[in-house]
Write an enzyme that holds these catalytic residues in place. Structure first.
Site, PDB file in Angstrom:
ATOM      1  N   THR A 138       0.851  -1.186   0.000  1.00 22.68           N
ATOM      2  CA  THR A 138       0.000   0.000   0.000  1.00 22.68           C
ATOM      3  C   THR A 138       0.887   1.236   0.000  1.00 22.68           C
ATOM      4  OG1 THR A 138      -0.127   0.354   2.401  1.00 22.68           O
ATOM      5  CG2 THR A 138      -1.601  -1.316   1.464  1.00 22.68           C
ATOM      6  N   CYS A 139       0.266   2.408   0.089  1.00 22.65           N
ATOM      7  CA  CYS A 139       1.069   3.635   0.097  1.00 22.65           C
ATOM      8  C   CYS A 139       1.887   3.772   1.380  1.00 22.65           C
ATOM      9  CB  CYS A 139       0.175   4.856  -0.090  1.00 22.65           C
ATOM     10  SG  CYS A 139      -1.045   5.084   1.220  1.00 22.65           S
ATOM     11  N   ARG A 141       2.946   0.926   3.349  1.00 19.67           N
ATOM     12  CA  ARG A 141       3.698  -0.275   3.740  1.00 19.67           C
ATOM     13  C   ARG A 141       3.913  -1.206   2.545  1.00 19.67           C
ATOM     14  NH1 ARG A 141       1.965  -1.768   8.185  1.00 19.67           N
ATOM     15  NH2 ARG A 141       0.545  -0.026   8.512  1.00 19.67           N
ATOM     16  N   SER A 198      -1.646   1.766  11.393  1.00 11.49           N
ATOM     17  CA  SER A 198      -1.736   2.784  10.354  1.00 11.49           C
ATOM     18  C   SER A 198      -1.227   4.130  10.853  1.00 11.49           C
ATOM     19  CB  SER A 198      -3.182   2.949   9.882  1.00 11.49           C
ATOM     20  OG  SER A 198      -3.663   1.760   9.296  1.00 11.49           O
ATOM     21  N   GLN A 205      -9.431   2.071   5.120  1.00 16.89           N
ATOM     22  CA  GLN A 205      -8.987   1.602   3.813  1.00 16.89           C
ATOM     23  C   GLN A 205      -8.071   0.388   3.912  1.00 16.89           C
ATOM     24  OE1 GLN A 205      -7.297   4.667   1.398  1.00 16.89           O
ATOM     25  NE2 GLN A 205      -7.529   3.501  -0.488  1.00 16.89           N
ATOM     26  N   ALA A 281      -8.961   9.842 -10.090  1.00 14.91           N
ATOM     27  CA  ALA A 281     -10.308   9.700  -9.527  1.00 14.91           C
ATOM     28  C   ALA A 281     -10.548   8.285  -9.007  1.00 14.91           C
ATOM     29  CB  ALA A 281     -11.357  10.069 -10.581  1.00 14.91           C
ATOM     30  N   GLY A 282      -9.492   7.653  -8.496  1.00 11.49           N
ATOM     31  CA  GLY A 282      -9.649   6.336  -7.883  1.00 11.49           C
ATOM     32  C   GLY A 282     -10.202   6.462  -6.474  1.00 11.49           C
ATOM     33  N   MET A 284      -8.664   6.801  -3.556  1.00  9.77           N
ATOM     34  CA  MET A 284      -8.026   7.874  -2.777  1.00  9.77           C
ATOM     35  C   MET A 284      -8.489   9.235  -3.259  1.00  9.77           C
ATOM     36  SD  MET A 284      -5.777   6.323  -0.660  1.00  9.77           S
ATOM     37  CE  MET A 284      -4.223   7.146  -0.411  1.00  9.77           C
ATOM     38  N   GLY A 285      -8.534   9.412  -4.578  1.00  9.89           N
ATOM     39  CA  GLY A 285      -8.968  10.688  -5.135  1.00  9.89           C
ATOM     40  C   GLY A 285     -10.404  11.017  -4.781  1.00  9.89           C
TER      41      GLY A 285
END
Length: 541
Positions: A138-139, A141, A198, A205, A281-282, A284-285
């Site tokens: 992930t962003c 880890r 986290s 998420q 626009a996923g 997270m966006g």
């Protein structure tokens, strides 16, 4: 955090409780693994993709015999030198790095896109001492979970694989990665799933990302029995923590923390009126747009490859005006924005120094500085952009400033969640402990059934087949089966336990070893031979 406590191994050679020193790349011939010996022999005959190198037809039989000989050789070597392996139970391990241990510059080099998870798992499982594997990237880890036949050799192989795939020297990796073993590794995954590890405590998420590991593994068939069960139990733990504690109340995500950070950096009166741009626009966006709307922002420009996803967000979020721009207009849209949020899966930067320095200056009302808030890993905004005078770049590591605000409340909530984590951990450990006696149970029953069948056959030969009716023959067969079941009932009961206390588990394992000795079941060697055969067959195919 779990990475900083429990069974964390220091690469300098110092080990925490229950662990031996890690010896880097040194390998002695006298202690060479029988597993490695067997598989290396096979690798010399098997091509990169598993196909046998082309040979003349007359040599096909020789190839087949050589492979068979290699398999036998590996097993024979195992019988001679595997004593140390039979004393060591297969270990569950996690090797990785996170926002707590490594900077984003290193994490982005190790990041593995979701589409490549099955390939990575396949490569990991081909390593000599790795039975099962899973990747959680992930962003915040990049963690690799494995079941290793040998703890030290498995760790070394995975670390070298990480170095090879990322291009980061092992010596540099050692400064940032953490390793946890067995219950510590399992507990870490449960805490990750619950949002306790986290950057933003309780964020939701990460639970969805843990679920995705299982989903991808089920589709590709890459998850083994232990890893699959561990991840599913981690999902259960994550759900319980969120439903039975108030850890999720007021919890924020990485996206909402990014919005908070941007508003903190903007002058107070003009934060809501600043011109906002979201690139990507996923998931997270979408969350960035949602939190901007919640903070009072009335208009946002969204750059995305396709308009359909933006239209779907527009339909869902009615309180904010969403303007779509294609990717070809990304830089021109940035020129008209005060704050640029980036959250795409691009593996190359979208904004470099030469892109940002040609952008017009922003108004003094918003501080005269354009903000880039990059929550992507790998990063979408090059670090060189931060060198520009009227530009500031923030990435996921900078979100710590936001989450430190309510540290005491976060710690209290984490303590409440630990009770549930321990409950789920005990259930998983009990399940895993129960697996240890399964081979003995099967082999003991098989041993008893074999004796029953032989003695029954002798009896029928003495009496004579013609002297017995079909009904009488069935009655004798049922009688012999009943006697065996009655005799086995006691021993088998003593091989089962729920793992609720250590004494009961210890007694169960003592009973297992006693039965193995009494009936010459040789289970440890048989189980290890079975694992060796599985590794050999995997390499052959």
């Amino acid at each position: 955090m779990a990475a900083a406590s429990g069974l964390a191994i220091a690469f300098s050679g110092t080990a925490a409780t229950k662990a031996e020193p890690f010896h880097g790349n040194r390998t002695s011939k006298s202690t060479a693994s029988p597993i490695a010996a067997g598989t290396s022999l096979l690798r010399s005959m098997v091509g990169r993709r598993g196909s046998v190198r082309s040979r003349p037809r007359c040599e096909a039989l020789v190839d087949h015999e050589e492979k068979a000989a290699a398999t036998v050789s590996a097993l024979e070597q195992l019988k001679l030198s595997a004593d140390r392996y039979m004393k060591e139970r297969s270990s569950i391990a996690v090797i990785g790095l996170s926002v707590h241990t490594a900077p984003v510059e290193m994490r982005e080099k190790l990041a593995i896109p979701e589409a490549q998870w099955p390939h990575a798992v396949g490569e990991l499982c081909k390593l000599n001492h790795i039975e099962e594997a899973a990747v959680l990237s992930t962003c915040n880890r990049m963690e690799i979970y494995v079941v290793a036949l040998s703890w030290h050799r498995g760790i070394r192989e995975v670390t070298e694989w990480m170095s090879k795939t990322s291009g980061i020297p092992v010596s540099e990796l050692r400064e940032h990665i953490f390793m946890l073993r067995d219950s510590d590794a399992t507990r870490h995954l449960f805490e990750v799933s619950a949002g306790l590890d986290s950057l933003v405590l309780g964020e939701g998420q990460i639970l969805a990302q843990v679920k995705q590991v299982v989903r991808v593994g089920q589709v590709s068939g890459g998850l083994g029995k232990n890893i699959d069960r561990m991840f599913k139990d981690a999902i259960t733990a994550g759900k319980r923590v969120r439903s039975e504690t108030n850890i999720a109340s007021g919890a924020v995500s990485v996206s909402s923390a990014a919005v908070e950070l941007a508003l903190m950096k903007l002058p107070k009166p003009h934060g809501e009126s600043a011109r906002m741009l979201v690139v990507g626009a996923g998931k997270m966006g979408k969350l960035v747009i949602k939190h901007l709307a919640a903070k009072g922002c009335k208009k946002v420009v969204v750059v995305n490859r396709s308009v359909e996803r933006v239209e779907a967000i527009r339909e869902e979020l009615k309180d904010i005006e969403i303007i779509y721009r294609p990717f070809t207009e990304m830089h021109s849209s940035a020129a008209e924005s005060d704050v640029v949020f980036t959250s795409t899966a691009s593996d190359v930067p979208l904004f470099l120094k030469e892109d940002a320095e040609v952008l017009p200056p922003v108004s003094e009302d918003v501080g005269g500085v354009r903000l880039f808030v990059d929550i992507s890993v790998p990063r979408n905004v090059g670090s060189c952009v931060s060198k520009l005078e009227h530009t500031r770049v923030y990435n996921v590591d900078d979100l710590k400033e936001v989450v430190e605000a309510n540290k005491e409340d976060r710690l209290r909530k984490a303590m409440e969640a630990q009770v549930l984590i321990i409950q789920e951990l005990n259930k998983f450990e009990a399940w895993r402990d129960s697996l240890e006696t399964v081979p003995t149970i099967k082999k003991l029953r098989s041993y008893a059934d074999r004796i029953r069948s032989l003695e029954l056959e002798k009896c029928l030969q003495k009496v004579g087949e013609e002297a017995l009716t079909k009904k009488m023959r069935k009655a004798i067969d049922d009688l012999s089966t009943g006697i065996v079941n009655k005799l086995l009932h006691g021993p088998l009961q003593h091989l089962r336990c729920d793992g609720s206390d250590c004494r009961t588990l210890d007694e169960t394992l003592e009973n297992m070893h006693a039965l193995n000795r009494m009936f010459s079941l040789h289970m440890e060697k048989a189980v290890l031979e079975q694992k060796i055969k599985a590794k050999v067959e995997k390499i052959q195919t």
